[in-house]
Design a protein around this motif. Structure first.
Motif, PDB file in Angstrom:
ATOM      1  N   ALA A  35     -26.602  -8.439   2.138  1.00 43.64           N
ATOM      2  CA  ALA A  35     -26.840  -7.460   0.764  1.00 43.64           C
ATOM      3  C   ALA A  35     -27.246  -6.251   1.143  1.00 43.64           C
ATOM      4  O   ALA A  35     -27.009  -5.227   0.682  1.00 43.64           O
ATOM      5  CB  ALA A  35     -27.498  -8.299  -0.275  1.00 43.64           C
ATOM      6  N   CYS A  36     -28.580  -6.662   1.788  1.00 47.02           N
ATOM      7  CA  CYS A  36     -29.487  -5.206   2.073  1.00 47.02           C
ATOM      8  C   CYS A  36     -28.854  -4.368   2.963  1.00 47.02           C
ATOM      9  O   CYS A  36     -28.562  -2.911   2.821  1.00 47.02           O
ATOM     10  CB  CYS A  36     -30.665  -5.460   2.642  1.00 47.02           C
ATOM     11  SG  CYS A  36     -32.081  -6.340   1.636  1.00 47.02           S
ATOM     12  N   LYS A  37     -27.745  -4.929   4.016  1.00 40.69           N
ATOM     13  CA  LYS A  37     -26.985  -4.100   4.781  1.00 40.69           C
ATOM     14  C   LYS A  37     -25.845  -3.181   3.833  1.00 40.69           C
ATOM     15  O   LYS A  37     -25.770  -2.184   4.073  1.00 40.69           O
ATOM     16  CB  LYS A  37     -26.249  -4.636   5.903  1.00 40.69           C
ATOM     17  CG  LYS A  37     -26.919  -5.026   7.099  1.00 40.69           C
ATOM     18  CD  LYS A  37     -25.730  -5.532   8.049  1.00 40.69           C
ATOM     19  CE  LYS A  37     -25.718  -7.192   7.915  1.00 40.69           C
ATOM     20  NZ  LYS A  37     -25.060  -7.489   9.011  1.00 40.69           N
ATOM     21  N   PHE A 181     -37.101  -5.932  11.704  1.00 39.54           N
ATOM     22  CA  PHE A 181     -35.792  -5.798  12.090  1.00 39.54           C
ATOM     23  C   PHE A 181     -35.030  -4.814  12.039  1.00 39.54           C
ATOM     24  O   PHE A 181     -35.046  -4.435  10.692  1.00 39.54           O
ATOM     25  CB  PHE A 181     -34.940  -7.226  11.711  1.00 39.54           C
ATOM     26  CG  PHE A 181     -35.670  -8.538  11.754  1.00 39.54           C
ATOM     27  CD1 PHE A 181     -36.562  -9.069  10.749  1.00 39.54           C
ATOM     28  CD2 PHE A 181     -35.275  -9.371  12.884  1.00 39.54           C
ATOM     29  CE1 PHE A 181     -37.176 -10.213  11.126  1.00 39.54           C
ATOM     30  CE2 PHE A 181     -36.192 -10.478  12.992  1.00 39.54           C
ATOM     31  CZ  PHE A 181     -36.800 -11.081  11.932  1.00 39.54           C
ATOM     32  N   THR A 182     -34.798  -4.128  12.841  1.00 37.00           N
ATOM     33  CA  THR A 182     -34.187  -2.717  12.683  1.00 37.00           C
ATOM     34  C   THR A 182     -32.417  -2.990  12.783  1.00 37.00           C
ATOM     35  O   THR A 182     -31.944  -3.694  13.566  1.00 37.00           O
ATOM     36  CB  THR A 182     -34.287  -1.629  13.714  1.00 37.00           C
ATOM     37  OG1 THR A 182     -35.907  -1.955  13.657  1.00 37.00           O
ATOM     38  CG2 THR A 182     -33.829  -0.338  13.588  1.00 37.00           C
ATOM     39  N   LEU A 183     -31.832  -2.434  11.822  1.00 39.23           N
ATOM     40  CA  LEU A 183     -30.506  -2.506  11.622  1.00 39.23           C
ATOM     41  C   LEU A 183     -29.711  -1.745  12.685  1.00 39.23           C
ATOM     42  O   LEU A 183     -29.868  -0.453  12.943  1.00 39.23           O
ATOM     43  CB  LEU A 183     -29.893  -2.040  10.502  1.00 39.23           C
ATOM     44  CG  LEU A 183     -28.446  -2.364  10.176  1.00 39.23           C
ATOM     45  CD1 LEU A 183     -28.041  -3.549  10.266  1.00 39.23           C
ATOM     46  CD2 LEU A 183     -27.902  -1.523   8.691  1.00 39.23           C
ATOM     47  N   ASP A 184     -28.859  -2.550  13.659  1.00 34.23           N
ATOM     48  CA  ASP A 184     -28.183  -1.992  14.704  1.00 34.23           C
ATOM     49  C   ASP A 184     -26.763  -1.549  13.995  1.00 34.23           C
ATOM     50  O   ASP A 184     -25.937  -2.459  14.027  1.00 34.23           O
ATOM     51  CB  ASP A 184     -28.191  -2.840  15.999  1.00 34.23           C
ATOM     52  CG  ASP A 184     -27.077  -2.265  16.938  1.00 34.23           C
ATOM     53  OD1 ASP A 184     -27.104  -2.706  18.104  1.00 34.23           O
ATOM     54  OD2 ASP A 184     -26.473  -1.290  16.801  1.00 34.23           O
ATOM     55  N   SER A 189     -25.868  -5.552  12.867  1.00 33.06           N
ATOM     56  CA  SER A 189     -26.765  -6.869  12.777  1.00 33.06           C
ATOM     57  C   SER A 189     -28.308  -6.247  12.813  1.00 33.06           C
ATOM     58  O   SER A 189     -28.585  -5.000  13.496  1.00 33.06           O
ATOM     59  CB  SER A 189     -26.560  -7.779  14.002  1.00 33.06           C
ATOM     60  OG  SER A 189     -26.693  -7.385  15.290  1.00 33.06           O
ATOM     61  N   PHE A 190     -29.050  -7.127  12.309  1.00 35.66           N
ATOM     62  CA  PHE A 190     -30.822  -6.606  12.292  1.00 35.66           C
ATOM     63  C   PHE A 190     -31.275  -7.140  13.558  1.00 35.66           C
ATOM     64  O   PHE A 190     -30.994  -8.296  13.849  1.00 35.66           O
ATOM     65  CB  PHE A 190     -31.366  -7.215  10.966  1.00 35.66           C
ATOM     66  CG  PHE A 190     -31.180  -6.659   9.757  1.00 35.66           C
ATOM     67  CD1 PHE A 190     -30.358  -7.156   8.714  1.00 35.66           C
ATOM     68  CD2 PHE A 190     -31.779  -5.258   9.470  1.00 35.66           C
ATOM     69  CE1 PHE A 190     -30.158  -6.377   7.398  1.00 35.66           C
ATOM     70  CE2 PHE A 190     -31.760  -4.605   8.261  1.00 35.66           C
ATOM     71  CZ  PHE A 190     -30.836  -5.159   7.241  1.00 35.66           C
TER      72      PHE A 190
END
Ligand code: P6P
Length: 335
Positions: A35-37, A181-184, A189-190
């Motif tokens: 959901a955050c993505k 976790f950084t979003l790639d 993906s995190f």
């Protein structure tokens, strides 16, 4: 073989290898991350997505809602209602709790969130974020009510935030320290970029809205006055100040390099304990800070021990580098 550890792998290891979390909680956290993505995607579109500006409505706090506030709230509700992990949700943007519709299976968790904190910064392109907290539904609970959400922050089973800034970073604790976790965006993906986050016990940086100085009580004024006196004063060192007016961004800086964040009680609204909300802002942030070796109080008591009386209850917040938080507590004790 990629050395990258995804959020999914981290959560499987927390469940399978460390036994810190059950499968249902792992699945719930995966859904929240997805959901955050989606929220990150909407936020990053900005004016191109027609999502800036006011929604011409007010939330339970009496604050004008931004379009993105409502979008973020709906994304979190829709993502989480069908999974079977949750019994109900609570949001800064909704007056009362949201029961999972009967057409879906009921789970044993309660999810609380501020879907888009710092929304006054949306239209000026400054970092904002989603804050979330997970509680267990009380064992003896028949039908879920608001009362079931009124648990002290020390009952949380997971807490975190996602900051939508130059990077989109998810920061999480399940009680085994803090991981980032950084979003790639290429993979969608995190990816684990920091584990065992530690907040230094000392700092030279404070975060507070100085324009409210004349409204603070004496112990807070004393603490800030001494910081402003710098090395010529009783602290014997110079301080720097930061105030982003987005709690997620200010807390992220403190988790990254230390500091103290304060939104204290002030006499403009003496009947309110403070501005920030206890259940879905202060509690999750306080657990993260404590899990990273910092401290978090309302100036006098540990925030995680406070017994909530209302869903949207407010609280004063002093959090960050342990030795600074303890100094403020001492000043309050002296009155
Ligand atoms: P002020 C954002 O509206 C928020 O709830 C927090 O994210 C932030 O720390 C604070 O309020 C900012 O308040 O009074 O400085 O605008």
């Amino acid at each position: 073989m990629s050395s990258k550890i995804s959020l999914s792998r981290y959560l499987v290891e927390q469940q399978r290898d460390k036994g810190h979390i059950p499968a249902d909680l792992r699945l719930l956290l995966e859904v929240v991350a997805r959901a955050c993505k989606s929220i990150s995607h909407a936020v990053n579109k900005g004016a191109l997505g027609g999502v800036l500006g006011s929604a011409e409505s007010e939330n339970v706090q009496g604050e004008v809602q931004k379009k993105l506030d409502i979008i973020a709230n709906e994304v979190l509700l829709e993502a989480n209602e069908w999974g079977g992990h949750l019994a109900a949700m609570a949001s800064e943007e909704m007056d009362s709790i949201y029961l999972v519709p009967n057409r879906y299976p009921q789970g044993e968790y309660l999810l609380l969130f501020d879907p888009l904190d710092g929304s006054s910064n949306i239209d000026v392109n400054v970092s904002i974020g989603t804050i979330f907290s997970v509680l267990k539904k009380p064992e003896d609970s028949q039908g879920v009510t608001e009362q079931d959400f009124l648990q002290p922050g020390n009952q949380q089973v997971a807490a975190g935030y996602c900051v939508y800034g130059p990077q989109t970073t998810l920061v999480l604790t399940v009680g085994d320290g803090v991981a980032m976790f950084t979003l790639d965006r290429e993979q969608g993906s995190f990816v684990l970029t920091q584990e065992n986050v530690q907040v230094p016990a000392d700092t030279k940086e404070f975060a507070i809205n100085m324009s409210n100085m004349r409204h603070w009580d004496e112990p807070v004024r004393r603490y800030i006055d001494e910081c402003l006196q710098g090395k010529e004063g009783p602290r014997g060192k110079d301080f720097n100040m930061r105030w982003i007016a987005s709690m997620v961004a200010d807390v992220h800086r403190i988790l990254t390099r230390g500091g103290v964040f304060m939104y204290p009680w002030d006499k403009r609204e003496p009947h309110k304990a403070g501005k920030l909300r206890l259940l879905y802002e202060a509690n999750p942030m306080s657990w993260l800070i404590e899990q990273a070796g910092g401290a978090s109080t309302n100036g006098k008591q540990r925030i995680l021990d406070l017994q909530p009386g209302q869903l949207h209850e407010r609280v004063s917040v002093v959090l960050g580098s342990k030795n600074e938080v303890e100094r403020v507590t001492q000043y309050h004790a002296k009155g």
